[in-house]
Design an enzyme around this catalytic site. Structure first.
Site, PDB file in Angstrom:
ATOM      1  N   GLU A  35       1.109  -1.149  -0.609  1.00  0.00           N
ATOM      2  CA  GLU A  35       0.566   0.257   0.273  1.00  0.00           C
ATOM      3  C   GLU A  35       0.662   1.147   0.360  1.00  0.00           C
ATOM      4  N   GLY A  41      -7.602   2.667   2.614  1.00  0.00           N
ATOM      5  CA  GLY A  41      -8.099   3.365   1.222  1.00  0.00           C
ATOM      6  C   GLY A  41      -8.539   5.173   0.853  1.00  0.00           C
ATOM      7  N   THR A  42      -8.829   4.530   0.358  1.00  0.00           N
ATOM      8  CA  THR A  42      -9.582   6.219   0.087  1.00  0.00           C
ATOM      9  C   THR A  42     -10.703   6.196   0.879  1.00  0.00           C
ATOM     10  N   ALA A 118       3.864  -0.017  -5.795  1.00  0.00           N
ATOM     11  CA  ALA A 118       4.114  -0.991  -6.582  1.00  0.00           C
ATOM     12  C   ALA A 118       4.338  -0.756  -7.369  1.00  0.00           C
ATOM     13  N   GLY A 182     -20.907  19.614  -9.578  1.00  0.00           N
ATOM     14  CA  GLY A 182     -21.248  18.023  -9.537  1.00  0.00           C
ATOM     15  C   GLY A 182     -22.481  17.911  -8.362  1.00  0.00           C
ATOM     16  N   GLY A 184     -24.061  15.183  -7.593  1.00  0.00           N
ATOM     17  CA  GLY A 184     -23.771  13.659  -7.678  1.00  0.00           C
ATOM     18  C   GLY A 184     -23.555  13.349  -6.065  1.00  0.00           C
ATOM     19  N   ALA A 267     -16.596  18.207  -8.028  1.00  0.00           N
ATOM     20  CA  ALA A 267     -17.553  16.247  -7.953  1.00  0.00           C
ATOM     21  C   ALA A 267     -18.245  15.914  -8.690  1.00  0.00           C
ATOM     22  N   ALA A 317     -17.371   0.799  -1.413  1.00  0.00           N
ATOM     23  CA  ALA A 317     -16.336   0.232  -0.768  1.00  0.00           C
ATOM     24  C   ALA A 317     -16.832  -1.361  -0.408  1.00  0.00           C
ATOM     25  N   HIS A 441     -42.789  -2.810  15.971  1.00  0.00           N
ATOM     26  CA  HIS A 441     -43.615  -2.060  16.509  1.00  0.00           C
ATOM     27  C   HIS A 441     -42.663  -0.722  17.527  1.00  0.00           C
TER      28      HIS A 441
HETATM   29  P1  FAD Z   1      -8.934   2.439  -2.601  1.00  0.00           P
HETATM   30  O1  FAD Z   1     -10.596   2.668  -1.452  1.00  0.00           O
HETATM   31  O2  FAD Z   1      -9.652   3.842  -4.002  1.00  0.00           O
HETATM   32  O3  FAD Z   1      -7.888   2.102  -1.958  1.00  0.00           O
HETATM   33  C1  FAD Z   1      -7.048   1.886  -2.965  1.00  0.00           C
HETATM   34  C2  FAD Z   1      -5.590   1.868  -2.722  1.00  0.00           C
HETATM   35  O4  FAD Z   1      -4.891   1.607  -3.765  1.00  0.00           O
HETATM   36  C3  FAD Z   1      -5.147   3.038  -1.957  1.00  0.00           C
HETATM   37  O5  FAD Z   1      -5.203   2.993  -0.383  1.00  0.00           O
HETATM   38  C4  FAD Z   1      -3.526   3.171  -3.217  1.00  0.00           C
HETATM   39  O6  FAD Z   1      -3.819   4.851  -1.690  1.00  0.00           O
HETATM   40  C5  FAD Z   1      -3.621   2.283  -3.075  1.00  0.00           C
HETATM   41  N1  FAD Z   1      -2.331   1.807  -4.201  1.00  0.00           N
HETATM   42  C6  FAD Z   1      -2.667   3.045  -5.972  1.00  0.00           C
HETATM   43  N2  FAD Z   1      -2.012   2.762  -6.687  1.00  0.00           N
HETATM   44  C7  FAD Z   1      -0.580   1.740  -5.953  1.00  0.00           C
HETATM   45  C8  FAD Z   1       0.501   1.272  -5.966  1.00  0.00           C
HETATM   46  N3  FAD Z   1       0.851   1.005  -7.270  1.00  0.00           N
HETATM   47  N4  FAD Z   1       1.002   0.592  -4.580  1.00  0.00           N
HETATM   48  C9  FAD Z   1       0.813   0.669  -3.579  1.00  0.00           C
HETATM   49  N5  FAD Z   1      -0.513   1.127  -3.334  1.00  0.00           N
HETATM   50  C10 FAD Z   1      -1.369   1.845  -4.286  1.00  0.00           C
HETATM   51  N6  FAD Z   1     -18.323   4.335  -1.043  1.00  0.00           N
HETATM   52  C11 FAD Z   1     -19.994   3.797  -0.291  1.00  0.00           C
HETATM   53  O7  FAD Z   1     -19.657   2.353  -0.139  1.00  0.00           O
HETATM   54  N7  FAD Z   1     -19.556   4.342   1.121  1.00  0.00           N
HETATM   55  C12 FAD Z   1     -19.959   5.444   1.550  1.00  0.00           C
HETATM   56  O8  FAD Z   1     -20.205   6.367   1.633  1.00  0.00           O
HETATM   57  C13 FAD Z   1     -19.051   6.297  -0.149  1.00  0.00           C
HETATM   58  N8  FAD Z   1     -18.894   7.969   0.260  1.00  0.00           N
HETATM   59  C14 FAD Z   1     -17.367   8.263  -0.036  1.00  0.00           C
HETATM   60  C15 FAD Z   1     -17.166   9.664   0.232  1.00  0.00           C
HETATM   61  C16 FAD Z   1     -16.121   9.977  -0.518  1.00  0.00           C
HETATM   62  C17 FAD Z   1     -15.600  11.302  -0.132  1.00  0.00           C
HETATM   63  C18 FAD Z   1     -15.467   8.802  -1.649  1.00  0.00           C
HETATM   64  C19 FAD Z   1     -14.385   9.758  -2.449  1.00  0.00           C
HETATM   65  C20 FAD Z   1     -15.635   8.530  -1.474  1.00  0.00           C
HETATM   66  C21 FAD Z   1     -16.486   6.983  -1.017  1.00  0.00           C
HETATM   67  N9  FAD Z   1     -17.016   5.805  -1.125  1.00  0.00           N
HETATM   68  C22 FAD Z   1     -18.220   5.699  -0.863  1.00  0.00           C
HETATM   69  C23 FAD Z   1     -16.365   5.050  -2.540  1.00  0.00           C
HETATM   70  C24 FAD Z   1     -15.527   4.257  -1.819  1.00  0.00           C
HETATM   71  O9  FAD Z   1     -14.118   5.000  -0.853  1.00  0.00           O
HETATM   72  C25 FAD Z   1     -15.490   3.543  -3.035  1.00  0.00           C
HETATM   73  O10 FAD Z   1     -15.435   2.737  -3.847  1.00  0.00           O
HETATM   74  C26 FAD Z   1     -13.696   2.646  -2.192  1.00  0.00           C
HETATM   75  O11 FAD Z   1     -12.487   3.235  -1.380  1.00  0.00           O
HETATM   76  C27 FAD Z   1     -13.131   1.385  -3.248  1.00  0.00           C
HETATM   77  O12 FAD Z   1     -12.027   0.512  -2.939  1.00  0.00           O
HETATM   78  P2  FAD Z   1     -10.717   0.437  -3.290  1.00  0.00           P
HETATM   79  O13 FAD Z   1     -10.091  -1.161  -2.448  1.00  0.00           O
HETATM   80  O14 FAD Z   1     -11.236  -0.662  -4.783  1.00  0.00           O
HETATM   81  O15 FAD Z   1      -9.479   1.436  -3.758  1.00  0.00           O
HETATM   82  P1  NAD Z   2     -21.104  11.141  -9.282  1.00  0.00           P
HETATM   83  O1  NAD Z   2     -20.975  10.457 -10.639  1.00  0.00           O
HETATM   84  O2  NAD Z   2     -21.988  10.418  -8.140  1.00  0.00           O
HETATM   85  O3  NAD Z   2     -21.577  12.507  -9.665  1.00  0.00           O
HETATM   86  C1  NAD Z   2     -20.867  13.386 -10.291  1.00  0.00           C
HETATM   87  C2  NAD Z   2     -22.197  14.600 -10.525  1.00  0.00           C
HETATM   88  O4  NAD Z   2     -21.173  15.011 -11.750  1.00  0.00           O
HETATM   89  C3  NAD Z   2     -23.554  13.945 -12.317  1.00  0.00           C
HETATM   90  O5  NAD Z   2     -24.159  13.845 -11.096  1.00  0.00           O
HETATM   91  C4  NAD Z   2     -22.670  14.301 -13.006  1.00  0.00           C
HETATM   92  O6  NAD Z   2     -23.722  14.639 -13.781  1.00  0.00           O
HETATM   93  C5  NAD Z   2     -22.273  15.858 -12.868  1.00  0.00           C
HETATM   94  N1  NAD Z   2     -21.451  16.980 -13.744  1.00  0.00           N
HETATM   95  C6  NAD Z   2     -20.261  15.717 -14.636  1.00  0.00           C
HETATM   96  N2  NAD Z   2     -19.377  16.719 -15.103  1.00  0.00           N
HETATM   97  C7  NAD Z   2     -19.393  17.736 -14.799  1.00  0.00           C
HETATM   98  C8  NAD Z   2     -19.548  19.225 -15.017  1.00  0.00           C
HETATM   99  N3  NAD Z   2     -18.875  19.735 -16.096  1.00  0.00           N
HETATM  100  N4  NAD Z   2     -20.112  20.676 -14.279  1.00  0.00           N
HETATM  101  C9  NAD Z   2     -21.169  19.667 -13.485  1.00  0.00           C
HETATM  102  N5  NAD Z   2     -21.424  18.837 -13.398  1.00  0.00           N
HETATM  103  C10 NAD Z   2     -20.838  17.586 -13.806  1.00  0.00           C
HETATM  104  O7  NAD Z   2     -19.748  11.558  -8.294  1.00  0.00           O
HETATM  105  P2  NAD Z   2     -18.585  11.562  -7.298  1.00  0.00           P
HETATM  106  O8  NAD Z   2     -19.862  12.276  -6.577  1.00  0.00           O
HETATM  107  O9  NAD Z   2     -17.782  12.659  -7.817  1.00  0.00           O
HETATM  108  O10 NAD Z   2     -18.635  10.404  -6.797  1.00  0.00           O
HETATM  109  C11 NAD Z   2     -18.089   9.411  -7.078  1.00  0.00           C
HETATM  110  C12 NAD Z   2     -18.284   8.335  -6.525  1.00  0.00           C
HETATM  111  O11 NAD Z   2     -17.670   8.119  -5.768  1.00  0.00           O
HETATM  112  C13 NAD Z   2     -19.549   8.052  -7.053  1.00  0.00           C
HETATM  113  O12 NAD Z   2     -20.049   7.584  -8.315  1.00  0.00           O
HETATM  114  C14 NAD Z   2     -20.180   6.836  -5.731  1.00  0.00           C
HETATM  115  O13 NAD Z   2     -18.962   5.270  -6.259  1.00  0.00           O
HETATM  116  C15 NAD Z   2     -18.544   7.378  -4.905  1.00  0.00           C
HETATM  117  N6  NAD Z   2     -19.262   7.244  -3.582  1.00  0.00           N
HETATM  118  C16 NAD Z   2     -20.206   7.163  -3.121  1.00  0.00           C
HETATM  119  C17 NAD Z   2     -20.431   7.784  -1.991  1.00  0.00           C
HETATM  120  C18 NAD Z   2     -21.467   6.866  -1.146  1.00  0.00           C
HETATM  121  O14 NAD Z   2     -21.997   5.434  -1.514  1.00  0.00           O
HETATM  122  N7  NAD Z   2     -22.585   6.989  -0.620  1.00  0.00           N
HETATM  123  C19 NAD Z   2     -20.838   8.642  -1.291  1.00  0.00           C
HETATM  124  C20 NAD Z   2     -19.558   9.416  -2.108  1.00  0.00           C
HETATM  125  C21 NAD Z   2     -19.080   8.698  -3.278  1.00  0.00           C
END
Ligand code: FAD
Ligand code: NAD
Length: 462
Positions: A35, A41-42, A118, A182, A184, A267, A317, A441
């Site tokens: 990692e 991660g994210t 990596a 955005g 979304g 976003a 996630a 309930h």
């Molecule tokens: P990631 O979590 O992105 O992990 C990938 C990891 O790989 C990172 O830690 C990175 O450092 C590492 N990496 C990359 N390249 C290399 C390399 N070459 N060598 C070593 N390490 C490397 N999802 C939900 O289900 N519920 C939510 O409420 C939700 N809220 C979110 C809110 C925000 C603001 C954001 C941005 C995302 C949210 N998500 C949510 C989405 C969720 O975070 C991701 O779907 C999830 O983290 C994906 O997991 P992953 O393991 O595929 O990748």
């Molecule tokens: P998103 O795909 O949910 O939304 C992006 C939004 O931006 C869309 O409504 C799209 O029409 C709009 N858009 C695209 N280009 C634009 C532009 N140039 N100007 C204005 N609007 C524009 O993407 P996100 O909100 O960035 O989230 C990314 C991903 O992260 C999501 O798809 C989701 O998988 C994950 N996420 C999940 C959760 C959760 O599970 N609760 C929370 C946060 C993020």
């Protein structure tokens, strides 16, 4: 350079990668996880957990700042004060605690972990570059779990006052004015939270409505609440650039306007992390920008697997975790395949939205005649006692055999109903199974029960 050999090398320690490593270790497979940043991660560091912490803090602050709602239940208080630096420190402490926990889980599962970047050499080896030097790792199976990163807009490059979600979650002060590009998941979750914390929020969305990924019936309550919070919505608009504390936008007619903004949160989606670590050295078939995988998360190369965001939508996630777990089990010799039918999606807006399985439209297209039942929270006692009866639960089933195909809900706290909805679909429940299950309930889950009764033409409380 010394060689480290292992059965499975996992690149990326987010939910997909670290769960694969834990399960592999538990199954007695020799796993190495590399990692680049922090385990978790994210999701753990800049996604799910910190965003939900800020949303909770915003909800708590807002609840105390709504005198009319408090007065209705006989509570009067002086206006609350917010020490946002403390809020952020509290959020960071939760992240740190969970991150330590992930490290311990990896240790306990006897998964070896390396903090470093990596670089892939071929399908059987990679080099880990860490503070202590470089190490070549040779493996039988390679799992790519490198996740995703925010999309960049050329007109709004990240830096300074232009923030990605990571930057917005790292703010230590609530901006007076915030423009969100955005509408979304991220834009609506964080935009709503910052509005509750006191920012004047404007949301700019390219498409004609917010949360375009969900059907409009589900998003209307969110749009109404956003309007109540004073969030200005500019749908069908384009962001042109940012200068001197103002975001320039153009509406669908091309008419330009200026939106005051101390900060801009961009976003507009996320893209897979596939560059800069030697992925091109593998002969992988791609699906657009994503790595193409089959229903076992196998790539086009033998013994090379990919899980999570790097493989495409839905970028959630819990999907990444389920795939990581499955791949470890397949490598251990179990027969597994991934079924996408029951992945819940939850949007932590106000009110929250949940969808699992098929919408009525998709169900009709796939199965012909369907039954639907919808139950509003305004007829649910528990929702009333919680002073929030906006929203509904809707169930979708086949007409011929009543098998549940989908469940959608919008309402306060419905995220906690999502597992009941997923379970129903995962277990192949019929409407009768839900209708004959005794739901406690008074709970909001009764709306799920009533929706099933309604689909069967036997409503009790509506
Ligand atoms: P990631 O979590 O992105 O992990 C990938 C990891 O790989 C990172 O830690 C990175 O450092 C590492 N990496 C990359 N390249 C290399 C390399 N070459 N060598 C070593 N390490 C490397 N999802 C939900 O289900 N519920 C939510 O409420 C939700 N809220 C979110 C809110 C925000 C603001 C954001 C941005 C995302 C949210 N998500 C949510 C989405 C969720 O975070 C991701 O779907 C999830 O983290 C994906 O997991 P992953 O393991 O595929 O990748
Ligand atoms: P998103 O795909 O949910 O939304 C992006 C939004 O931006 C869309 O409504 C799209 O029409 C709009 N858009 C695209 N280009 C634009 C532009 N140039 N100007 C204005 N609007 C524009 O993407 P996100 O909100 O960035 O989230 C990314 C991903 O992260 C999501 O798809 C989701 O998988 C994950 N996420 C999940 C959760 C959760 O599970 N609760 C929370 C946060 C993020």
């Amino acid at each position: 350079m010394s060689d480290l050999t292992c059965k499975i090398l996992i690149v990326g320690g987010g939910p997909g990668g670290y769960v694969a490593a834990i399960r592999a270790g538990e199954l007695g497979l020799d796993a190495v996880l590399v990692e680049d940043g922090r385990f978790g991660g994210t999701c753990l560091h800049v996604g799910c957990i910190p965003s939900k912490a800020i949303i909770h803090a915003a909800d708590s602050f807002r609840a105390l700042a709504e005198p009319a709602a408090l007065a209705a239940i006989g509570v009067t208080l002086p206006p609350p004060k917010l020490d946002y630096a403390k809020t952020v420190a509290w959020k960071d402490a939760i992240v740190a605690r969970l991150s330590t926990g992930v490290g311990r889980l990896l240790e306990r599962a006897h998964a070896r972990s390396i903090r470093g970047r990596a670089t892939i050499v071929d399908g059987k080896s990679a080099i880990a570059h860490s503070d202590t030097g470089e190490q070549r790792i040779v493996c039988e199976h390679l799992v790519i779990a490198t996740g995703s990163e925010p999309f960049k807009l050329a007109a709004l490059p990240f830096g300074g006052d232009i923030l990605s979600s990571t930057g917005a979650l790292a703010l230590t002060q609530v901006p007076k004015t915030l423009a969100v590009v955005g509408a979304g998941y991220i834009g609506m979750e964080l935009g709503t939270a910052f509005a509750k914390l006191g920012a004047k929020v404007t949301v700019v969305e390219a498409l004609p409505r917010i949360l375009p990924l969900y059907d409009e019936e589900l998003t209307q309550p969110v749009a109404r609440r956003a309007a109540d919070l004073g969030i200005e919505m500019r749908c069908g608009a384009r962001a042109l650039g940012f200068a001197d504390g103002a975001l320039r936008v153009a509406d669908s007619e091309g008419e330009e306007a200026s939106v005051p903004a101390d900060k801009v949160l961009v976003a507009v989606g996320r893209r897979p992390r596939t560059e800069g670590f030697g992925l091109e050295r593998l002969d992988l078939t791609m699906a657009g920008p994503f790595i193409r995988v089959d229903d076992r998360c196998a790539t086009s190369m033998r013994n090379v697997w990919a899980v999570g965001d790097v493989t495409g939508e839905p970028m959630l996630a819990h999907r990444a975790m389920a795939e990581g777990e499955m791949v470890a089990e397949i490598i251990a010799g179990k027969r597994r395949a991934f079924d996408h039918r029951a992945i819940p999606a939850v949007c932590f807006t106000d009110p929250e939205i949940v969808t699992v399985g098929l919408t009525p439209e998709a169900a009709r297209a796939a199965h012909g005649e369907i039954l639907t039942g919808s139950f509003p929270f305004r007829a649910n006692g528990r929702a009333m006692t919680k002073q929030d009866d906006e929203g509904f639960v809707r169930i979708v089933a086949r007409k011929d055999n009543h098998v549940v195909l989908g469940v959608q809900a919008v309402g306060a706290g419905v995220s906690e109903l999502s597992s009941a909805f997923s379970l129903a679909i995962e277990m192949g429940a019929r409407l009768e199974d839900v209708a004959l299950t005794i739901h406690a309930h008074p709970t909001q889950s009764e709306a799920f029960h009533e929706a099933a009764l309604k689909a069967l033409g036997m409503p009790l409380h509506f």
